[in-house]
Design an enzyme around this catalytic site. Structure first.
Site, PDB file in Angstrom:
ATOM      1  N   LYS A  45     -10.727  -1.135   9.979  1.00 36.73           N
ATOM      2  CA  LYS A  45     -10.852  -2.309   9.103  1.00 36.73           C
ATOM      3  C   LYS A  45     -11.154  -3.552   9.945  1.00 36.73           C
ATOM      4  O   LYS A  45     -11.166  -4.672   9.447  1.00 36.73           O
ATOM      5  CB  LYS A  45      -9.565  -2.507   8.305  1.00 36.73           C
ATOM      6  CG  LYS A  45      -9.298  -1.361   7.317  1.00 36.73           C
ATOM      7  CD  LYS A  45      -8.049  -1.611   6.531  1.00 36.73           C
ATOM      8  CE  LYS A  45      -7.494  -0.338   5.894  1.00 36.73           C
ATOM      9  NZ  LYS A  45      -8.197   0.042   4.666  1.00 36.73           N
ATOM     10  N   HIS A  87       0.879  -1.172   0.000  1.00 35.26           N
ATOM     11  CA  HIS A  87       0.000   0.000   0.000  1.00 35.26           C
ATOM     12  C   HIS A  87       0.920   1.227   0.000  1.00 35.26           C
ATOM     13  O   HIS A  87       2.024   1.169   0.546  1.00 35.26           O
ATOM     14  CB  HIS A  87      -0.830  -0.045   1.280  1.00 35.26           C
ATOM     15  CG  HIS A  87      -1.917   0.980   1.375  1.00 35.26           C
ATOM     16  ND1 HIS A  87      -1.695   2.254   1.834  1.00 35.26           N
ATOM     17  CD2 HIS A  87      -3.227   0.903   1.093  1.00 35.26           C
ATOM     18  CE1 HIS A  87      -2.840   2.920   1.823  1.00 35.26           C
ATOM     19  NE2 HIS A  87      -3.788   2.125   1.381  1.00 35.26           N
ATOM     20  N   ASP A 118       2.785  -5.070   7.875  1.00 31.63           N
ATOM     21  CA  ASP A 118       1.576  -4.266   7.710  1.00 31.63           C
ATOM     22  C   ASP A 118       0.390  -5.225   7.772  1.00 31.63           C
ATOM     23  O   ASP A 118       0.137  -5.977   6.837  1.00 31.63           O
ATOM     24  CB  ASP A 118       1.637  -3.531   6.366  1.00 31.63           C
ATOM     25  CG  ASP A 118       0.315  -2.844   6.011  1.00 31.63           C
ATOM     26  OD1 ASP A 118      -0.687  -3.049   6.720  1.00 31.63           O
ATOM     27  OD2 ASP A 118       0.292  -2.105   5.000  1.00 31.63           O
TER      28      ASP A 118
HETATM   29  C1  LIG Z   1      -2.511  -3.031   3.262  1.00 33.34           C
HETATM   30  C2  LIG Z   1      -2.837  -1.680   3.797  1.00 33.34           C
HETATM   31  N1  LIG Z   1      -1.891  -0.967   4.425  1.00 33.34           N
HETATM   32  C3  LIG Z   1      -2.152   0.239   4.930  1.00 33.34           C
HETATM   33  C4  LIG Z   1      -3.387   0.829   4.823  1.00 33.34           C
HETATM   34  C5  LIG Z   1      -3.607   2.189   5.396  1.00 33.34           C
HETATM   35  O1  LIG Z   1      -4.521   2.131   6.433  1.00 33.34           O
HETATM   36  P1  LIG Z   1      -5.109   3.457   7.093  1.00 33.34           P
HETATM   37  O2  LIG Z   1      -5.641   4.283   5.973  1.00 33.34           O
HETATM   38  O3  LIG Z   1      -6.187   2.947   7.986  1.00 33.34           O
HETATM   39  O4  LIG Z   1      -4.008   4.112   7.822  1.00 33.34           O
HETATM   40  C6  LIG Z   1      -4.387   0.132   4.155  1.00 33.34           C
HETATM   41  C7  LIG Z   1      -5.720   0.751   3.991  1.00 33.34           C
HETATM   42  O5  LIG Z   1      -6.248   0.915   2.935  1.00 33.34           O
HETATM   43  C8  LIG Z   1      -4.111  -1.153   3.642  1.00 33.34           C
HETATM   44  O6  LIG Z   1      -5.057  -1.841   2.993  1.00 33.34           O
END
Ligand SMILES: Cc1ncc(COP(=O)(O)O)c(C=O)c1O
Lengths: 157, 429
Positions: free
Chosen positions: B248, B145, B222
């Site tokens: 989530k 991400h 992550d």
């Molecule tokens: C794999 C992954 N990492 C990080 C994130 C970032 O999460 P947040 O926006 O809750 O900080 C997401 C959210 O879309 C994700 O799916």
């Protein structure tokens, strides 16, 4: 007609499938790029301007059906028009797709561009319909800069 | 339906006990816990398949939020008064729940943050900026991400370190041999995603951690997409850091947790400075508070933290093993349905997958798919899902993504398949 069929009218699907003026132009006077980072829609518009008129126009790129059909219809609509006529059309088109002007005469004035009026019902898609227009418009009035990149943002629908 | 060993003791769980003492996953009861699932959108019953973006909240979490502001609200760790004690107690109780949920060794290894993004930034800043120097290497993967790319890119640029990327194959699986080759004495940090949000791939993080540790390299996992689908045991994984977001995991937005091994957290610099994170302040010098407070500057999302604890109680009652089994069944069913549709191409076909059905449709852009499905009441996400390098790897601008959660049903996947049929009808494709 359901809202979906209103949005995806035959004319739009047809422009999406066989876009008009879908070409690059090496000898363009002006070039503008439109980019929507959210969905990756990306177009380049080429303009040739002679005696204050759009002598030729082309576009290249990829994106959703709405953005591509809109770009195609724009090129067909403004080819041969004067810069002032383009400006007026831009304003009217913008008003119609953002739902600010919805009387039938306004839509009729737009001719086939009126097919995109259904977009006003889909706030998330207004940016798609206006992407190519914003790119074209941003470079049209540039005196010095003959190339320009426009990135859509929420305030710019 | 399936059996589940010893998770049937609690009677307010979403499990029902059959006469023969077998436990069944009671989907109707679970759906009853999530009020939003019963709303109509655009005149149709909502089919919510955007769970990788955020999950819906059960009544237990919604009620906890209300309860907090009705009768518990106060600042924490600061007051001698009753309410402050109550709020502090509830907040710290939630820390214990997170600790147990991921099986950390100690409460003080759990740091509350805004979410995964902030957790990763905290580590990139507090560890990366402190310990990286010129020529060092940080390894991430091709399916990160953006929140696990950009913070590392920034520290690497600042420290003149090099960011390296584990490649993946056409199914969306990491090529572990390439990772092994990449590891060297120059490697100073590894940060990888456990479950990919755009492909659904479950990565062999335990194996990655073992290899990295053989070279004394710490690893951040992550876990944003992992915690709601899989059982996570940070001590079994032996990861050095683990990051996830509450929203989530059926909890409110704006809250998440970073797990870090105490001995590493102790060596790191604080991320933000202010109240709560100090031991003593004079204008000459400040000494930092102990873990975890050293990393919790300022007043956080107290109600959110408490809600996270309640969300964890909820899914533990349902049972992580049961959720995993049920969702796997849904995934297999959905994969079958979508694969059978002419013109659909699934993006992300790893052997080990969880929760995600990413796809493209020949001749129809994902954005158009999303709009037409939306008119059918079906919520999916379209776009690059904050993983632009993944899109590039597959040579596509975007995908349409249906992502699953414990409250989804096969009927909803049938609705998705019918919706895709409708898309094809509109586009005559
Ligand atoms: C794999 C992954 N990492 C990080 C994130 C970032 O999460 P947040 O926006 O809750 O900080 C997401 C959210 O879309 C994700 O799916």
């Amino acid at each position: 007609m359901s809202a979906i069929n209103e949005l995806y009218q035959q004319l739009i699907l047809e422009h999406n499938k066989s876009p008009r003026n879908f070409k690059t132009m090496d000898d363009a006077d002006k070039k503008a790029e439109g980019f929507n980072p959210l969905c990756g829609d990306h177009y380049t518009i080429f303009l040739k301007i002679k005696d204050n008129r759009i002598a030729d126009i082309g576009f290249q790129g990829a994106g959703c059906a709405i953005s591509k059909a809109s770009a195609s219809m724009m090129t067909a609509a403004i080819k041969g028009a004067t810069v002032e006529e383009v400006e007026a059309l831009f304003q009217k088109f913008h008003a119609v797709v953002t739902g600010k002007m919805t009387s039938d005469t306004d839509v009729e004035d737009l001719g086939s561009l009126g097919a995109l009026a259904g977009v006003a019902e889909f706030p998330a898609r207004i940016k798609c319909a206006s992407l190519a227009w914003h790119a074209m418009h941003s470079v049209l009035h540039e005196m010095n800069d003959s190339t320009k990149t426009v990135v859509t943002s929420d305030t710019m629908t | 339906m399936f059996t589940a060993g010893n998770t049937m003791k609690k009677n307010n769980s979403a499990m029902t006990v059959d006469a023969d003492k077998r436990v069944t996953f009671d989907i109707e009861r679970i759906r009853g816990d999530f009020p939003i699932l019963h709303t109509m959108v655009r005149g149709k019953p909502l089919v919510y398949l955007d769970n990788a973006a955020t999950t819906q909240k059960p009544l237990h979490v919604i009620d906890a939020d209300q309860r907090y502001y009705h009768s518990q609200n106060a600042n924490i760790h600061r007051g001698v008064h009753y309410l402050s004690e109550v709020a502090t107690f509830e907040y710290e109780k939630a820390r214990g729940k997170v600790k147990n949920f991921i099986n950390a060794a100690d409460n003080h290894e759990i740091i509350f943050v805004r979410g995964t993004t902030e957790a990763i930034n905290l580590v990139a800043h507090g560890y990366g900026r402190k310990f990286l120097s010129e020529g060092d290497e940080v390894i991430i993967s091709a399916m990160e991400h953006h929140s696990n790319i950009v913070p590392w890119q920034m520290v690497c640029e600042e420290k003149k370190a090099v960011l390296r990327v584990i490649p993946m194959n056409d199914d969306g699986e990491l090529i572990i041999e390439e990772f092994e080759k990449m590891l060297s004495p120059k490697t100073k940090f590894v940060s990888v995603v456990m479950v990919s949000n755009s492909l659904g791939t479950i990565n062999p993080v335990k194996e990655i951690i073992r290899s990295a540790h053989a070279q004394n390299v710490p690893v951040l996992v992550d876990g944003a997409q992992a915690v709601s689908h899989l059982k996570v045991d940070v001590r079994d994984l032996d990861c050095d850091f683990f990051a996830f977001s509450g929203h989530k995991l059926f909890a409110p937005t704006g809250v998440g947790a970073l797990y870090g091994k105490a001995e590493i957290l102790d060596r790191m610099d604080p991320y933000q400075c202010g109240g709560d994170m100090i031991e003593s302040v004079t204008f000459e010098k400040t000494t930092f508070n102990a873990l975890p407070y050293k990393f919790e500057a300022g007043t956080g999302n107290i109600a959110g933290v408490i809600g996270l604890g309640v969300a964890i109680d909820y899914i533990r009652r349902v049972g992580m093993d049961e959720i995993e089994t049920y969702e796997h069944e849904l995934l297999v069913y959905g994969t079958g349905l979508l694969s059978a549709i002419d013109g659909v191409r699934l993006i992300g076909t790893a052997k080990e997958k969880a929760g995600v059905l990413s796809f493209v449709l020949e001749t129809v852009h994902p954005h158009d798919i999303g709009t037409i499905l939306d008119m059918e009441g079906i919520a999916i996400r379209t776009g690059h899902h904050c993983t632009q390098p993944v899109m590039k790897r597959f040579g596509i601008p975007a995908t349409a993504r249906a992502s699953l959660s414990l409250y989804n049903t096969k009927d909803e996947l049938d609705a998705l398949a019918r919706g895709i049929g409708k898309v094809k009808e509109v586009f005559h494709s």
